[in-house]
Structures are given as C-alpha cells and as structure tokens.
Design a protein around this motif. Structure first.
Motif: not given
Length: 676
Positions: A188, A360, A364
């Motif tokens: 990411y 995302g 993360t």
C-alpha cells in the motif's frame, strides 16, 4: 508467607488503601488478616507460571517503592467515582502503565446489579448500565483469562457478592510492543508513494510548461490548453496546481444548468451529517455525566441530531434529481443514443480510486495512528472488519453482504446510491420515450418504494428509524436496526425516487415561470412537511411512549417522504427561478462552491477522524453544549482539511483524466452526479 505478602499488596490495589500509612501504623489487624487470607487463596488459584512470578516481582517492587512498580500501581484505578451518575469507565492512566515494557493495561468489566443506574428511558442503559470498566495495570505476561479469574475471585471474596461478574476482553488489554510491518502495508505504501511522486513530477512539468508560455497572452494560453497533445493534457491533469485551482474556484461549472444552489444544500447537509457522526462517537465514549444526554434527549431543539439520518436522504434526493434531469437532457440531445453501460463504468472509475485509497488505509496504517484504552476495541476491530470484507465495499454490495463485518460504518451510502444508479435508467428512459407510460412507471415506483418500508417495519416490528440510545449505538455494525433495515436499499429508495420526480418536473417545466402564489403555497407546504418530519422524532423519545407497530410502520416512509418533498421543493424553486429569492441567493453563494467539491471525500475520511478520536481518549468526557460544539467544529474542519488532500491527490486527477479520454475517444456524455 510470601503469598500472604503479595495478597496484602493486592488489597491496596483493589481497595485503594494507603500502603505507606498502613505500614507505618500497623493497620487494623482485624480488617486486614481475613482479607489477606481470602485474596491469597485467589492469587494462588488464578495465576501460574510466568504470570505468577511477574506478579510477585511487581508487588515486591511496589513494596520497595521502585519507580516502575509505583508507576504500574499509580496508573490503576483505586476506587471508582461517579458510577451512579453514569461514569462507567474508570480509565486510570494508560500512558503511565505502558511507560515500561513490564506493564500491561487492561480494562476489566465488572458487572453487578448494585451498579445499575436509574433512568426514565427504558432502553438507555439496558445492557451496560450495570457494568463498570475498571483500569488495572498488571504484568504483561498475564493472559486476559488469568486476569479475569484472579480479579473475579478477588472481588467476589472481598466484597462478598456472588452476583458480581468480571470479564476481560482481549481487545481492552494493551501492551507496549512494536507491531511488525506487514506485506500489505509495504504494498500500500509503495503504491501511494509512487503515485504521489508521479503527481509531484507532473506538477513540476506543469510549472515548466507554464513558464514556457508565460509570455503568451491569456487568450493564447487558454487556447493552447485545448490544443496541447494528448500526453501533455494527461500529465497536466495530475498537476497539483491545476487541481488546487479547480477545487478552490468559486465560479460554478454548472451555470448553463442553473444548479448553483445545490452546492449550498450539499455543503450544509454534509456539515450536519459530520456533526451527527461526531456527536454519536462522543456520547458513546466514556463520559462523566450520562445524565446530560438523558436530559437533552427529549428536547425539541435536538431533533435535528436525533433525526440526522434524514440529512443522508438529502444526498439520495440530490443524486436522483441530478441523474434524472441530466440524463433526460442527454437522451433528448442524442435522440436516445446514450450508452448506459458506459455510464456505469464511468461512475465506478470516478468514485472508486479515492475510495480505494481510504479503504486501503483502513486495512493497513489505521491501527498505527495512535493508541489508547479503547484503541483496539474501536480501531483494531474496525481494521479487522475491513480486512475481512473490503471486497464487498469495492463491489458496492456491503449493505447486503457481510453486514456484521461492515468496513467503514458510513460506506453503506455509496452502495445504496450505486444500486439505485443502476436501476434509475430504466425509469428515466421510459420518461423520455413515453409521455404517458413513463410518468405512470415513475408513480408506480414511488408507490412501491413507499410501501416497502411500511411492510418491512410492520412485519419485522422494527423501530420507526434508527434510535440514538447509548447502548444501542456503541457499535453501529452490531446494531440490529442498522444492519437489517437502515442500510438497505429498499428502505432508502423513496428518497432517490422523489429526487427523480423533481428532476423530471424541472425537465418538463424548463423555461416556465411559476406564478408567485404557487411558490408561496408550495413554500408553506414544504415548510410544514420539513418541520413535521424532522421534529416528530421527539414523540418516540418520550418516556411515556409505548412501542406501537402501526405508528412505527407509518412513520418509517412518511417522515422521509415529507423531508424529501421539502428539500426537493427548495431545489425545484431555486433552479426554476434562477436563485432570485433570498434562500436561492444564499444557497448559491460562492463560498459553497469549493466546499461542495470536497463533500464526497469528506464523507469518506470522516470515519478516520471519529474512530481515532474515540480510540485515543484517555479520560472520560464531561458533556456540555459548549464542549460538544467545540468538538463538532474541530472535527468538521479536520475532516474537510483531510478531504482536500485526498481530493487534490486522488479524486480530482481521475475526473480530469476521465473528461480528456471521453472527449477524445467517445461521444458519450459526462453525466454529473452528486459525487463529482
């Protein structure tokens, strides 16, 4: 003897005795000896292995007044305060406990009927009102189960109450340990860094491009932008300079469509939605004075926050209105030759990149933003849900699939809006094609979308809307009404269809001057409908109200129908009279234009602001109108500031690229919707 000494120290931890004074005076032997014997037994039965050894080291260090042990003891709660006033979270000192790797901070939940709080609202504290969350600092080697067994035995022996129960959720225990970098975080961050680097490079390219043409006249410069080669247009579409000027521009791009007033409606509605989110997370956080919320609950002036879901329906209304009107215009212009599947693809491409970036981040780095007593329970659980159900978000089906693992509590709206966007062209095409059959189909659709909420509410015996009771909104994903009715398309479709009705009406009446008496009469009806829909919610919060399935079933569709008629009428009048009224001029103010372009990204990132705030809290909050107002203003400003960055880097470039490619390679229209 060693066990008895440890038990004696543990008494000081549980009961809050002053250890130093007890040692100096000898204490009251009649009081302490039985307690020591009882707790010594519990300590031997509950702990074993490394946990028992570390407990001994901790309490021995405390007896010697070693700094690290004193910190652990000092960070634990000694005796709860304000339980009867609703202060069920005794948080201690989180940072002090974790100042050394030896300590582990846990919030143990102690349930007892003696903690129950009297309330005039039957549902206010129905589940957690008899529980207290008590902060303790224990050795990090102890498991939640060992802690639970120990302190349950200790409390039951010490307070001689068999009805008392202790639970230690793993999500409420925190250790001072570093989390390893995951492959998902590496992927990411690499993608984001590469994209940001590309954007910075295109910005530098744009600067050079501007300097080369700085000697040209403004007319020549504008003309050169249109005649630049394709690769230059694509590169410049990612430039921060171009996108910042586009976002901050106060000149509307919809002058020919006369839709300026919609900017004001969108911004005001979004600010109120964000305010509602902030208040929900604030009142469900650890609070000192739960009586404040109970006292404010039934006041009419707070109806706008209790009925905050109606403001989300405003966006569905605007979405249906814009899509219907603009698609009808394109159908007329193209003689019906509009590729609907291209519109679906264009919408997905337009919405998803910024959505992916935020999604995302949830999967993360969200967990690495901070820490706190409730961090794992609020943020950790949210990340775990996102890792399990992210694909339902990207398919825009998360309001039906894995609803018990919903990622981003506010993301259901995008799924509902997208599903209605897929359905709408059928009705809109019939409106353009058939003068009689089209309106009949629209009327039938309106009737069906009004009846469905009535039937669902009646047969499932649901609440009339989402009720904002403290216990029931602690975790919206686990709220029964939220996941079974609130987020479902069939329950919200009526708002979108009413928007289509007004969009069709404006399409048919374009250029027609509405008589003043009609506007006045419509204003009065809209005002009555709007206020009735908004403030009628107070009736359901009355302590004297008894649940009635008929009233709930009737209210479910009618309050949305009334509210959306009021909002639709405001837009209808503003567009047709070209914002000549006072309200129209206010809603069309230039100040709303830049903010309206940020509403989509603001809706995406607001969850991060609220979850971070709730998870990082260190002390219970004192609720007051002033304190809540400060929190709301701060959260709204922070949300829009983050939204500006996301829009600048990820949303606006995709819009620019879409326009360039559509203009060059297709003849399809660029349908403007509520998210652009």
């Amino acid at each position: 003897m060693e066990v008895l000494f440890i038990a004696f120290c543990l008494i000081t931890l549980v009961n809050g005795y002053n250890y130093t004074s007890i040692i100096a005076t000898g204490g009251d032997g009649d009081l302490l000896v039985p307690d020591i014997l009882r707790i010594a037994e519990a300590l031997e039965e509950a702990t074993q292995g490394r946990c028992r050894e570390d407990f001994r080291a901790y309490l021995e260090g405390f007896a010697k007044q070693e700094r690290w042990a004193m910190n652990m003891f000092d960070s634990s709660v000694k005796f709860p305060q304000g339980i009867l006033a609703g202060n069920s979270y005794q948080l201690g000192n989180f940072d002090q406990c974790l100042s050394d790797d030896f300590g582990q901070y846990c919030l143990i939940q102690i349930s007892s009927n003696s903690f129950a709080k009297e309330t005039q609202y039957k549902r206010m504290f129905s589940k957690n009102g008899s529980s207290v969350h008590w902060a303790i600092c224990v050795p990090s080697s102890c498991s939640p189960e060992e802690i639970r067994v120990l302190f349950e035995d200790v409390f039951q022996r010490f307070f001689d109450e068999s009805a008392l129960a202790v639970t230690v959720p793993p999500s409420l225990c925190s250790k001072n340990q570093r989390k390893p970098i995951t492959y998902l975080e590496i992927i990411y961050s690499s993608i984001i860094c590469l994209f940001v680097t590309f954007v910075l490079g295109t910005t530098l390219y744009h600067v050079v491009h501007i300097r080369k043409k700085s000697k040209r006249s403004e007319y020549a410069l504008d003309r050169s932008r249109k005649t630049d080669p394709l690769h230059k247009q694509i590169l410049i579409s990612f430039s921060l300079i171009r996108n910042a000027s586009k976002i901050l521009a106060v000149r509307s791009t919809n002058n020919e469509l006369n839709l300026d007033c919609i900017c004001g409606v969108r911004v005001i509605s979004m600010v109120m939605i964000l305010s509602g989110h902030c208040l929900i997370f604030r009142i469900t956080s650890p609070i000192v004075n739960a009586d404040f919320y109970e006292n404010e609950l039934g006041k009419p002036q707070n109806a706008i926050f209790l009925n905050n879901p109606l403001l989300v329906d405003t966006f569905l209304l605007l979405s249906g209105f814009l899509f219907c009107r603009l698609l009808l215009q394109e159908l007329e212009k193209k003689k019906g030759g509009v590729n609907v599947f291209f519109l679906y693809i264009a919408r997905y491409v337009r919405l998803t990149p910024a959505y992916c970036v935020v999604l995302g981040f949830y999967c993360t780095f969200l967990l690495r933003l901070g820490d706190g007593p409730l961090w794992q329970q609020k943020v950790g659980v949210e990340q775990e849900r996102c890792l399990n159900s992210w694909w339902t978000n990207l398919l825009y089906l998360n309001n039906y699939l894995q609803t018990d693992q919903q990622c981003m509590f506010q993301s259901w709206y995008l799924s509902v809006d997208t599903q209605l966007f897929v359905f709408a062209p059928i009705v809109i095409y019939s409106l353009w094609k058939w003068t009689l059959l089209g309106p009949l189909l629209l009327a039938l659709t309106l009737m069906v979308t009004a009846i469905l909420p009535w039937l669902i509410t009646f047969f499932r015996q649901l609440d009339p809307t989402l009720m904002i009771y403290l216990n029931e909104i602690q975790d919206l994903t686990n709220n029964h009404y939220f996941k079974t009715a609130y987020i479902k398309t069939e329950m919200r479709a009526i708002s979108y269809v009413i928007g289509m009705v007004f969009g069709y009406a404006i399409y048919r009446l374009q250029g027609f001057r509405i008589p003043n008496y009609v506007i006045i009469f419509g204003n009065v009806i809209a005002l009555l409908c709007g206020f009735a829909s908004l403030f009628s919610i107070i009736l359901f919060y009355s302590p004297a109200y008894e649940y009635n399935v008929w009233i709930s079933a009737i209210y479910a569709p009618l309050h949305r129908l009334g509210w959306c008629f009021a909002m639709g009428w405001i837009v209808f009048v503003c567009v047709l009279d070209k914002a000549e009224s006072f309200l129209g001029k206010f809603l069309s103010s230039k100040i709303f234009a830049p903010l309206s372009k940020l509403t989509y990204c603001a809706y995406l990132v607001n969850g991060i602001v609220e979850i971070y705030s709730a998870g990082s809290i260190r002390v219970p909050i004192y609720l007051s109108i002033f304190n809540l107002s400060v929190d709301v203003v701060g959260h709204v400003i922070i949300t829009f500031a983050i939204a500006f960055v996301i829009c600048l880097l990820f949303e606006s470039p995709i819009h620019n690229l879409e326009k360039i490619l559509i203009k060059r390679y297709t003849s399809e229209p660029k349908i403007i919707n509520e998210d652009t």
